[in-house]
Design a protein around this motif. Structure first.
Motif, PDB file in Angstrom:
ATOM      1  N   GLY A  12       0.815  -1.205   0.000  1.00 42.22           N
ATOM      2  CA  GLY A  12       0.000   0.000   0.000  1.00 42.22           C
ATOM      3  C   GLY A  12       0.850   1.257   0.000  1.00 42.22           C
ATOM      4  N   LEU A  13       1.931   1.230   0.770  1.00 44.48           N
ATOM      5  CA  LEU A  13       2.858   2.362   0.818  1.00 44.48           C
ATOM      6  C   LEU A  13       3.518   2.575  -0.543  1.00 44.48           C
ATOM      7  N   LEU A  14       3.906   1.484  -1.175  1.00 45.70           N
ATOM      8  CA  LEU A  14       4.558   1.568  -2.482  1.00 45.70           C
ATOM      9  C   LEU A  14       3.644   2.193  -3.530  1.00 45.70           C
ATOM     10  N   LEU A  15       2.341   1.998  -3.360  1.00 45.74           N
ATOM     11  CA  LEU A  15       1.380   2.456  -4.354  1.00 45.74           C
ATOM     12  C   LEU A  15       0.803   3.826  -4.028  1.00 45.74           C
ATOM     13  N   GLY A  16       1.430   4.543  -3.086  1.00 42.48           N
ATOM     14  CA  GLY A  16       1.002   5.910  -2.801  1.00 42.48           C
ATOM     15  C   GLY A  16       0.113   6.051  -1.592  1.00 42.48           C
ATOM     16  N   ARG A  22      -0.309   7.459  -6.527  1.00 43.83           N
ATOM     17  CA  ARG A  22      -1.561   6.719  -6.337  1.00 43.83           C
ATOM     18  C   ARG A  22      -2.229   6.446  -7.684  1.00 43.83           C
ATOM     19  N   GLU A  23      -2.207   7.434  -8.580  1.00 44.89           N
ATOM     20  CA  GLU A  23      -2.794   7.227  -9.910  1.00 44.89           C
ATOM     21  C   GLU A  23      -2.120   6.053 -10.619  1.00 44.89           C
ATOM     22  N   LEU A  24      -0.803   6.013 -10.544  1.00 43.76           N
ATOM     23  CA  LEU A  24      -0.070   4.914 -11.171  1.00 43.76           C
ATOM     24  C   LEU A  24      -0.360   3.601 -10.468  1.00 43.76           C
ATOM     25  N   GLY A  25      -0.366   3.631  -9.133  1.00 46.00           N
ATOM     26  CA  GLY A  25      -0.571   2.413  -8.357  1.00 46.00           C
ATOM     27  C   GLY A  25      -1.897   1.742  -8.638  1.00 46.00           C
ATOM     28  N   THR A  44       8.554  12.087   3.523  1.00 45.38           N
ATOM     29  CA  THR A  44       8.487  10.937   2.629  1.00 45.38           C
ATOM     30  C   THR A  44       9.000  11.342   1.249  1.00 45.38           C
ATOM     31  N   ARG A  45       9.546  10.397   0.521  1.00 44.66           N
ATOM     32  CA  ARG A  45       9.985  10.620  -0.855  1.00 44.66           C
ATOM     33  C   ARG A  45       9.509   9.437  -1.697  1.00 44.66           C
ATOM     34  N   ALA A  46       9.167   9.720  -2.947  1.00 42.91           N
ATOM     35  CA  ALA A  46       8.749   8.663  -3.854  1.00 42.91           C
ATOM     36  C   ALA A  46       9.442   8.869  -5.191  1.00 42.91           C
ATOM     37  N   PHE A  47       9.826   7.765  -5.827  1.00 38.36           N
ATOM     38  CA  PHE A  47      10.549   7.828  -7.096  1.00 38.36           C
ATOM     39  C   PHE A  47       9.953   6.807  -8.062  1.00 38.36           C
ATOM     40  N   VAL A  48       9.729   7.242  -9.288  1.00 36.75           N
ATOM     41  CA  VAL A  48       9.267   6.366 -10.361  1.00 36.75           C
ATOM     42  C   VAL A  48      10.338   6.374 -11.446  1.00 36.75           C
ATOM     43  N   ASN A  49      10.928   5.223 -11.678  1.00 35.46           N
ATOM     44  CA  ASN A  49      12.053   5.111 -12.618  1.00 35.46           C
ATOM     45  C   ASN A  49      13.128   6.158 -12.322  1.00 35.46           C
ATOM     46  N   GLY A  50      13.403   6.367 -11.041  1.00 42.92           N
ATOM     47  CA  GLY A  50      14.469   7.264 -10.614  1.00 42.92           C
ATOM     48  C   GLY A  50      14.086   8.722 -10.548  1.00 42.92           C
ATOM     49  N   GLN A  51      12.864   9.088 -10.969  1.00 44.33           N
ATOM     50  CA  GLN A  51      12.439  10.480 -10.949  1.00 44.33           C
ATOM     51  C   GLN A  51      11.475  10.705  -9.785  1.00 44.33           C
ATOM     52  N   ALA A  52      11.683  11.798  -9.046  1.00 42.74           N
ATOM     53  CA  ALA A  52      10.852  12.093  -7.878  1.00 42.74           C
ATOM     54  C   ALA A  52       9.427  12.440  -8.309  1.00 42.74           C
ATOM     55  N   VAL A  53       8.440  11.890  -7.579  1.00 40.72           N
ATOM     56  CA  VAL A  53       7.032  12.187  -7.833  1.00 40.72           C
ATOM     57  C   VAL A  53       6.339  12.425  -6.497  1.00 40.72           C
ATOM     58  N   ASN A  54       5.177  13.078  -6.544  1.00 43.37           N
ATOM     59  CA  ASN A  54       4.364  13.278  -5.353  1.00 43.37           C
ATOM     60  C   ASN A  54       3.468  12.059  -5.127  1.00 43.37           C
ATOM     61  N   ALA A  55       2.873  12.018  -3.931  1.00 45.56           N
ATOM     62  CA  ALA A  55       2.043  10.863  -3.575  1.00 45.56           C
ATOM     63  C   ALA A  55       0.812  10.764  -4.469  1.00 45.56           C
ATOM     64  N   GLY A  56       0.244  11.910  -4.888  1.00 37.60           N
ATOM     65  CA  GLY A  56      -0.956  11.883  -5.726  1.00 37.60           C
ATOM     66  C   GLY A  56      -0.741  11.159  -7.041  1.00 37.60           C
ATOM     67  N   PRO A  57       0.239  11.582  -7.849  1.00 36.48           N
ATOM     68  CA  PRO A  57       0.516  10.840  -9.081  1.00 36.48           C
ATOM     69  C   PRO A  57       0.904   9.379  -8.831  1.00 36.48           C
ATOM     70  N   ARG A  67       1.575   1.724 -18.644  1.00 36.75           N
ATOM     71  CA  ARG A  67       2.605   2.139 -19.606  1.00 36.75           C
ATOM     72  C   ARG A  67       2.180   3.425 -20.332  1.00 36.75           C
ATOM     73  N   THR A  68       0.909   3.523 -20.667  1.00 34.27           N
ATOM     74  CA  THR A  68       0.400   4.756 -21.286  1.00 34.27           C
ATOM     75  C   THR A  68       0.552   5.929 -20.338  1.00 34.27           C
ATOM     76  N   TRP A  69       0.229   5.700 -19.062  1.00 32.51           N
ATOM     77  CA  TRP A  69       0.341   6.769 -18.059  1.00 32.51           C
ATOM     78  C   TRP A  69       1.787   7.240 -17.936  1.00 32.51           C
ATOM     79  N   LEU A  70       2.713   6.308 -17.901  1.00 34.65           N
ATOM     80  CA  LEU A  70       4.132   6.669 -17.796  1.00 34.65           C
ATOM     81  C   LEU A  70       4.568   7.509 -18.997  1.00 34.65           C
ATOM     82  N   ASP A  71       4.094   7.131 -20.178  1.00 30.52           N
ATOM     83  CA  ASP A  71       4.438   7.906 -21.376  1.00 30.52           C
ATOM     84  C   ASP A  71       3.901   9.328 -21.267  1.00 30.52           C
ATOM     85  N   GLN A  72       2.671   9.460 -20.806  1.00 36.62           N
ATOM     86  CA  GLN A  72       2.054  10.783 -20.699  1.00 36.62           C
ATOM     87  C   GLN A  72       2.769  11.654 -19.679  1.00 36.62           C
ATOM     88  N   GLN A  73       3.301  11.044 -18.643  1.00 37.01           N
ATOM     89  CA  GLN A  73       3.982  11.800 -17.584  1.00 37.01           C
ATOM     90  C   GLN A  73       5.485  11.920 -17.830  1.00 37.01           C
TER      91      GLN A  73
END
Length: 559
Positions: free
Chosen positions: A43-47, A121-124, A106-119, A77-83
């Motif tokens: 759950g933590l991993l997913l925002g 959760r959208e990905l998760g 807290t810090r979150a990273f998607v493919n090494g890039q920092a993101v906020n918890a809101g995005p 994968r579509t979401w990652l492309d859009q972001q």
């Protein structure tokens, strides 16, 4: 799908690394061993909300990371492309890392890039869907029943159309209420509003005008300094006896003849001549500025009077001076609304009638989709519930159209799940007739039916088989295994009959070393799996008969 999960310093977990496969996997262990912590980690991993109490005692941070393999056509994968978060070198790979610091950050990273918890959760939501132990109880709520039907109907366009048209009606209602309040305004309030508008309109309140007044005030207030210091600077540059221009000319008269003697001096002469030209331009510009300067107390007084009027009005209206223009525009709109409220209300009433018709049409289309889906959902869920040990069960999904209901973002339908487990008894509302064990099986059946072709690639079931035992538990395991044929399914369970159906089995153990508690997670091979299944059936002391029964469970499952 989730291919690897790593957890460090989370609660009683110091470090756990799991390599996950496709299909159906289970996590088993004694109560309190840490199974729920693994679900918390996901759950933590997913925002999910980060709680600093999850950080292991004595550590400065907790960290969870997950590696995913993405299908070419998946939503994530579509979401990652859009972001712009796709790993261009490995677009089918995804790495998510979440760090919780003991002091609260807290810090979150998607493919090494920092993101906020809101995005995050959208990905998760597009990667993993978690079904917790409370799912069966929430199924008693009408809004959850409606959501289950809508998920099965898989009609996001129709749902969005209803929500959008309802929002338009609500916005018009708010505007009408505001204008009705304006229309009912006391005449003295309306006259005061007119006075405020006239008072502000007498001044030029554009931001550029205010900036020009302030600039004029600074120039006029410091005119004596500008004239004095500027004149002295002109003398030093050009007009004085020892002016820089004169000295530079003298230097050039000495340098120029040297070029014939040594060509190296040519560049020096060229630069000095350029400097002389720039100096002349600076002197000319300074002279023009000084010619325009004048000590004019009357003009200064007028500018300060205008500025004073602006700032007095700003204080009076309780806004900043630079915001007076916007404030005037707001008052003008309010005045126009008040003076034309009656005509505007008539126009808005016509607009609302049209907006409500669009809403009713959209709600009708959604209702038709729900009616059709309700029949199919009831049939498929009933068939599965009967396989789960209730041969006479009957689930009905009713959709009641409420044409006179208020405008709602969810449409004009009431959705209700009715159920009976006994022949001769008509289905009744689920909340009145289903026992705990029956509710667990109904919830599981609905989850399986709804997620067959419509959800994230990874499904997590956290003890959703509570209240089930015996042969029914074996059937539940078989259903989860079947679901794993086209989804990755991970289940936390206490039932050996369910665990035996898994393709991959992880054992969770809690150990105390010194004064520290540790949770260990390890994949179980054949012997370890037999012992774990035997423990789940027979307790701490594992007998030979419990092991034989465990082997029989595995044999029946084909494991």
């Amino acid at each position: 799908m989730l291919t690897a999960l790593t957890i460090r310093n989370l609660a009683i977990i110091e470090q756990v690394s799991l390599d996950l496969e496709t299909g159906f996997s289970v996590l088993t262990g004694e109560t309190g061993a840490g199974k729920s912590i693994l679900i918390d980690a996901l759950g933590l991993l997913l925002g999910g909300r980060a709680d600093t109490q999850l950080v292991r005692e004595g550590s400065d941070r907790a960290e969870v990371s997950g590696e995913f393999r993405l299908a070419a056509d998946c939503a994530a994968r579509t979401w990652l492309d859009q972001q712009a978060l796709t790993d261009v070198e490995a677009p089918d790979q995804l790495l998510i890392r979440r760090v919780v610091f003991a002091e609260g950050r807290t810090r979150a990273f998607v493919n090494g890039q920092a993101v906020n918890a809101g995005p995050l959760r959208e990905l998760g939501e597009q990667l993993i869907e978690i079904f917790g132990q409370s799912e069966s109880q929430t199924l008693l709520r009408p809004d959850i029943q409606r959501q289950r039907l809508d998920a099965f109907a898989d009609a996001p366009t129709a749902l969005a159309a209803v929500a959008e048209s309802a929002a338009a009606v609500h916005a018009l209602d708010a505007r009408i209420a505001e204008l009705q309040q304006q229309d009912a305004r006391d005449p003295s309030q309306l006259e005061f509003l007119r006075y405020q508008v006239r008072e502000l309109e007498l001044l030029d309140l554009r931001r550029e005008t205010l900036d020009a007044l302030e600039q004029d005030q600074r120039r006029l207030a410091h005119a004596d300094q500008l004239i004095s210091d500027g004149g002295r600077a002109l003398d030093l540059l050009y007009a004085g006896e020892v002016a820089a221009h004169t000295q530079l000319g003298q230097a050039l008269s000495r340098l120029s003849p040297l070029v014939a003697l040594d060509p190296g001096f040519e560049e020096v002469v060229r630069l000095a001549e350029g400097a002389q030209a720039h100096l002349e331009e600076a002197a000319d510009g300074l002279r023009r500025l000084l010619d325009r300067l004048d000590l004019d107390p009357a003009q200064l007084a007028e500018v300060e009077r205008q500025l004073g009027a602006v700032h007095d009005l700003a204080r009076k209206h309780r806004v900043k001076a630079e915001a007076l223009g916007d404030h005037l525009a707001q008052l003008q709109r309010s005045l126009a609304d008040s003076e034309g409220a009656s005509a505007a209300l008539e126009a808005l009433a016509r607009e609302r009638t049209q907006a409500e018709k669009r809403y009713r049409d959209a709600a009708d289309r959604l209702s038709a989709i729900r009616q059709q889906a309700a029949t199919a959902l009831a049939a498929e869920a009933t068939a599965l519930v009967r396989q789960l040990g209730m041969p006479n069960a009957q689930l009905e999904v009713s959709v009641t159209r409420l044409p006179d209901a208020p405008v709602r973002r969810t449409g004009q339908d009431d959705v209700r799940f009715d159920f009976t487990a006994n022949p001769g008894q008509p289905p009744r509302p689920l909340a009145r007739v289903a026992s705990g064990g029956e509710l667990s099986r109904i919830s599981l059946a609905l989850q399986v039916v709804i997620t067959q072709d419509r959800s994230a690639d990874t499904l997590i079931f956290d003890e959703v088989d509570a209240g089930i035992s015996g042969g029914t538990a074996e059937i539940v395991g078989q259903q989860l295994r079947a679901l794993g044929s086209h989804r990755q399914v991970l289940c936390v369970t206490h039932l050996a009959q369910v665990a035996a159906q898994a393709r991959q089995h992880f054992g969770i153990r809690k150990q105390v070393e010194g004064n520290q508690t540790f949770t260990r997670v390890e994949p179980l091979a054949a012997k370890g799996r037999i012992d774990e299944l035997a423990r789940m059936q027979g307790g701490v002391d594992i007998s030979d008969s419990a092991r034989r029964h465990a082997r029989e469970l595995l044999a029946r499952a084909g494991a």
